[in-house]
Design a protein around this motif. Structure first.
Motif, PDB file in Angstrom:
ATOM      1  N   ASN A  61       9.242  11.246  -2.132  1.00  0.00           N
ATOM      2  CA  ASN A  61       8.962  10.002  -1.611  1.00  0.00           C
ATOM      3  C   ASN A  61       8.275   9.114  -2.511  1.00  0.00           C
ATOM      4  OD1 ASN A  61       6.588  11.183  -1.024  1.00  0.00           O
ATOM      5  ND2 ASN A  61       6.816  10.729   1.234  1.00  0.00           N
ATOM      6  N   ASP A  86      11.075   1.968  -1.170  1.00  0.00           N
ATOM      7  CA  ASP A  86      11.281   1.704   0.191  1.00  0.00           C
ATOM      8  C   ASP A  86      12.534   2.201   0.712  1.00  0.00           C
ATOM      9  OD1 ASP A  86       8.433   1.045   0.541  1.00  0.00           O
ATOM     10  OD2 ASP A  86       8.875  -1.220   0.590  1.00  0.00           O
ATOM     11  N   ARG A  89      11.814   6.020   1.264  1.00  0.00           N
ATOM     12  CA  ARG A  89      10.918   6.241   2.155  1.00  0.00           C
ATOM     13  C   ARG A  89      11.639   6.218   3.423  1.00  0.00           C
ATOM     14  NH1 ARG A  89       5.598   3.490  -0.766  1.00  0.00           N
ATOM     15  NH2 ARG A  89       5.294   5.212  -2.229  1.00  0.00           N
ATOM     16  N   ARG A  90      12.435   5.343   3.708  1.00  0.00           N
ATOM     17  CA  ARG A  90      12.955   5.090   5.026  1.00  0.00           C
ATOM     18  C   ARG A  90      13.852   6.236   5.438  1.00  0.00           C
ATOM     19  NH1 ARG A  90      12.973  -0.675   3.840  1.00  0.00           N
ATOM     20  NH2 ARG A  90      14.991  -0.402   2.586  1.00  0.00           N
ATOM     21  N   MET A  94       7.826  12.519   6.268  1.00  0.00           N
ATOM     22  CA  MET A  94       6.705  13.616   5.492  1.00  0.00           C
ATOM     23  C   MET A  94       5.611  13.813   6.757  1.00  0.00           C
ATOM     24  SD  MET A  94       4.655  13.111   1.958  1.00  0.00           S
ATOM     25  CE  MET A  94       4.689  14.591   1.079  1.00  0.00           C
ATOM     26  N   LEU A 113       5.023   2.528  15.481  1.00  0.00           N
ATOM     27  CA  LEU A 113       4.556   1.454  14.208  1.00  0.00           C
ATOM     28  C   LEU A 113       5.694   1.306  13.233  1.00  0.00           C
ATOM     29  CD1 LEU A 113       2.661  -0.539  13.017  1.00  0.00           C
ATOM     30  CD2 LEU A 113       1.591   1.486  12.014  1.00  0.00           C
ATOM     31  N   ALA A 114       6.341   2.349  12.558  1.00  0.00           N
ATOM     32  CA  ALA A 114       7.109   2.373  11.535  1.00  0.00           C
ATOM     33  C   ALA A 114       8.298   1.955  11.693  1.00  0.00           C
ATOM     34  CB  ALA A 114       7.086   3.830  10.791  1.00  0.00           C
ATOM     35  N   ARG A 117       8.202  -1.907  12.357  1.00  0.00           N
ATOM     36  CA  ARG A 117       7.839  -2.538  11.078  1.00  0.00           C
ATOM     37  C   ARG A 117       8.839  -2.312   9.946  1.00  0.00           C
ATOM     38  NH1 ARG A 117       4.911  -5.634  13.581  1.00  0.00           N
ATOM     39  NH2 ARG A 117       2.494  -5.580  13.842  1.00  0.00           N
ATOM     40  N   ALA A 118       9.194  -1.138   9.900  1.00  0.00           N
ATOM     41  CA  ALA A 118      10.235  -0.999   8.659  1.00  0.00           C
ATOM     42  C   ALA A 118      11.753  -0.894   8.914  1.00  0.00           C
ATOM     43  CB  ALA A 118       9.665   0.468   8.026  1.00  0.00           C
ATOM     44  N   ARG A 162       6.415  11.414  14.924  1.00  0.00           N
ATOM     45  CA  ARG A 162       6.389  10.184  14.262  1.00  0.00           C
ATOM     46  C   ARG A 162       7.399   9.912  12.991  1.00  0.00           C
ATOM     47  NH1 ARG A 162       0.509   8.413  11.465  1.00  0.00           N
ATOM     48  NH2 ARG A 162       1.245  10.160  10.058  1.00  0.00           N
ATOM     49  N   ALA A 163       7.177  10.937  12.285  1.00  0.00           N
ATOM     50  CA  ALA A 163       8.180  11.077  11.019  1.00  0.00           C
ATOM     51  C   ALA A 163       9.723  11.041  11.499  1.00  0.00           C
ATOM     52  CB  ALA A 163       8.091  12.281  10.257  1.00  0.00           C
ATOM     53  N   MET A 166      11.893   7.734  12.674  1.00  0.00           N
ATOM     54  CA  MET A 166      12.335   6.803  11.380  1.00  0.00           C
ATOM     55  C   MET A 166      13.811   7.505  11.260  1.00  0.00           C
ATOM     56  SD  MET A 166      10.472   4.728  10.310  1.00  0.00           S
ATOM     57  CE  MET A 166      10.945   4.172   8.584  1.00  0.00           C
TER      58      MET A 166
ATOM     59  N   ALA B 118       4.287   6.752   3.292  1.00  0.00           N
ATOM     60  CA  ALA B 118       5.529   7.752   3.666  1.00  0.00           C
ATOM     61  C   ALA B 118       6.520   7.324   4.832  1.00  0.00           C
ATOM     62  CB  ALA B 118       5.073   9.174   4.078  1.00  0.00           C
ATOM     63  N   LEU B 119       5.956   6.398   5.592  1.00  0.00           N
ATOM     64  CA  LEU B 119       6.573   5.658   6.693  1.00  0.00           C
ATOM     65  C   LEU B 119       7.305   4.352   6.477  1.00  0.00           C
ATOM     66  CD1 LEU B 119       4.360   6.678   9.684  1.00  0.00           C
ATOM     67  CD2 LEU B 119       6.265   7.476   9.464  1.00  0.00           C
ATOM     68  N   ALA B 120       7.281   4.166   5.006  1.00  0.00           N
ATOM     69  CA  ALA B 120       8.304   3.317   4.533  1.00  0.00           C
ATOM     70  C   ALA B 120       7.448   1.843   4.990  1.00  0.00           C
ATOM     71  CB  ALA B 120       9.698   3.082   4.695  1.00  0.00           C
ATOM     72  N   LEU B 121       6.150   1.953   5.421  1.00  0.00           N
ATOM     73  CA  LEU B 121       5.724   0.611   5.628  1.00  0.00           C
ATOM     74  C   LEU B 121       5.200  -0.265   4.501  1.00  0.00           C
ATOM     75  CD1 LEU B 121       3.046   1.630   8.588  1.00  0.00           C
ATOM     76  CD2 LEU B 121       5.222   0.585   8.666  1.00  0.00           C
ATOM     77  N   SER B 125       2.002  -4.537   6.119  1.00  0.00           N
ATOM     78  CA  SER B 125       1.879  -3.750   7.520  1.00  0.00           C
ATOM     79  C   SER B 125       0.871  -2.635   7.183  1.00  0.00           C
ATOM     80  CB  SER B 125       3.226  -3.104   7.877  1.00  0.00           C
ATOM     81  OG  SER B 125       3.049  -2.172   8.839  1.00  0.00           O
TER      82      SER B 125
END
Lengths: 256, 213
Positions: A61, A86, A89-90, A94, A113-114, A117-118, A162-163, A166, B118-121, B125
């Motif tokens: 990643n 990115d 990573r999406r 991890m 959060l992610a 935002r992502a 959390r991981a 996504m 790792a969370l693609a932020l 952000s």
């Protein structure tokens, strides 16, 4: 960015690393690493400390840049531009040895959060997703607490949730139980086993050989930045081919 | 000292407060830019900001105010004393706050940035949602400490002719020839502003030390 035309093809590997090399200055941390991971495959990566196993999964990643070779994840060539990084990573979740939860956010906020935002989810969607995944790692009743109020095992399960928020195609685990008190190892391993049974593609750096035996499709042994040996767990444990592997297994299994 | 003189001091005090607020608020905004540039990972940007910080930390504030006040006039930019000292103090504050916050940003564990990546932020952000909220908490005691320095530093604005508290005191003292009384009161007014902030800063520091355990 290379999107392969045969994306629907299920034989398309999830991850390919070909001839990957990585240096820290003059020190070569990875030597010509070749790995192919099929969709749904569970890999356990082991080896003595300093063997490059963490470095290897951190290249997938792009937490570490690699200097030689190619890495494809989910059909995307992982280049060095922030766009492909990115994109990869999406798709790749991890979990870290030290959990790395965000201490100023609640458990629920950590998970929301992610995706907001992502991935651009709305707050309501992100919350719904976070709650269902916290449920899945059996920690939903802690959603409003802060990480510091949880035990290590609980924190690591939150980190997994959390991981997963996504909706990654691949999960990377970097020694997820090494920082835990012994009595908390099982709850985290159980969560990982459940995830494996649901068909997640996983690469786990771990010394939990019981987990490797039970879950792994393949065990890869590394030393000095190179892959020494890889085999299905039954074969890997009963009939290791290389002296270096036998020595490692002797040390790690002799401990218990 | 009569009522009129005291009111004159209070008007000076008003300008000291106004100058402190402007310098601190603008200094915070500019300081954030400095801190982000200083931690950007881009060598040339980091180098330039390091130089900027070094200049403001390595020269007296009074000289910085002189340079802004007289120097800008020399190159044809006319500013009244109020604008000049505001700009001077803002630049000064931006360098100091930038350096304080650089340290705080670097004090946030690396794993936080790694988890965010790792969370693609993306960068914005990562900073806004993950790193800065933690860095600001770490920096609060030092930031409050600097605010106290800044309030006292505004007294140097008197030298370029800006009538804040210290200069107001000077003027009154020259009129009524009671320097001890006048400057005693001026000192007390500074103390009333700064001392609570110092106590608050110490409180924050203790609280932070407790939560870090």
């Amino acid at each position: 960015m290379i999107q392969t035309a045969t994306k629907a093809d299920t034989t398309e590997p999830m991850i390919t690393m070909s001839d990957v090399g990585k240096w820290y200055g003059a020190f070569q941390a990875l030597h010509d690493v070749d790995i192919t991971v099929a969709k749904g495959e569970r890999i356990v990566l082991c080896g003595p400390s300093g063997s490059g196993k963490s470095t290897l999964i951190r290249c997938i990643n792009h937490l570490e840049a690699y200097q030689k070779g190619e890495i494809h994840v989910g059909g995307i060539l992982l280049g060095h531009s922030s766009k492909t990084i990115d994109a990869v990573r999406r798709e790749v979740g991890m979990v870290f040895q030290q959990f790395n939860l965000f201490p100023h956010l609640t458990v629920l906020q950590n998970c929301m959060l992610a995706p907001i935002r992502a991935l651009g989810l709305s707050k309501a969607e992100a919350q719904e997703r976070a709650k269902s995944l916290l449920e899945r790692v059996k920690i939903s009743e802690q959603a409003e607490k802060y990480p510091a109020q949880l035990s290590g095992g609980q924190q690591q399960r939150v980190a997994i949730a959390r991981a997963l928020c996504m909706r990654p195609k691949v999960m990377l685990f970097d020694e997820p139980t090494s920082a835990l008190d012994p009595e908390m190892v099982k709850e985290v391993l159980d969560t990982m086993i459940a995830l494996a049974e649901e068909g997640m593609t996983m690469i786990c750096v771990t010394h939990e050989m019981g987990f490797a035996r039970q879950v792994a499709d393949r065990v890869i042994f590394m030393a000095n930045g190179a892959i020494v040996e890889e085999a299905p767990p039954a074969e890997f444990f009963s009939n290791p081919q290389h002296e270096r592997t036998r020595k490692f297994l002797g040390e790690i299994l002799g401990r218990h | 000292m009569g009522r009129e003189e005291f009111v004159f001091l209070l008007i000076g005090l008003k300008w000291t407060v106004a100058l402190s607020i402007v310098a601190f608020v603008c200094g915070c905004v500019a300081g954030l830019v400095v801190a982000l540039a200083r931690t950007s990972g881009i060598a040339i940007v980091e180098g330039v900001t390091a130089f900027y910080i070094a200049i403001f930390q390595g020269t007296p504030l009074l000289m910085q105010l002189f340079v802004v006040y007289y120097g800008l006039a020399l190159v044809g930019i006319r500013m009244d004393a109020w604008a000049a000292v505001s700009v001077g103090l803002t630049l000064h504050a931006s360098a100091y706050l930038g350096e304080i916050w650089r340290g705080s940003i670097e004090a946030v564990p690396r794993g936080q940035t790694e988890a965010a990546k790792a969370l693609a932020l993306g960068y914005v952000s990562r900073m806004k949602d993950v790193v800065l909220p933690q860095a600001i908490r770490i920096s609060l005691p030092a930031t409050v400490g600097f605010l106290v320095q800044l309030i006292k530093g505004t007294s140097l604005a008197s030298i370029v002719g800006f009538t804040e508290l210290t200069r107001a005191g000077n003027i009154i003292s020259n009129q009524i020839f009671q320097p001890i009384t006048v400057f005693g009161i001026v000192g007390a007014l500074y103390f009333i502003m700064c001392c609570p902030l110092t106590i608050w800063g110490a409180h924050l520091e203790r609280r932070f030390a407790a939560s870090a355990r």
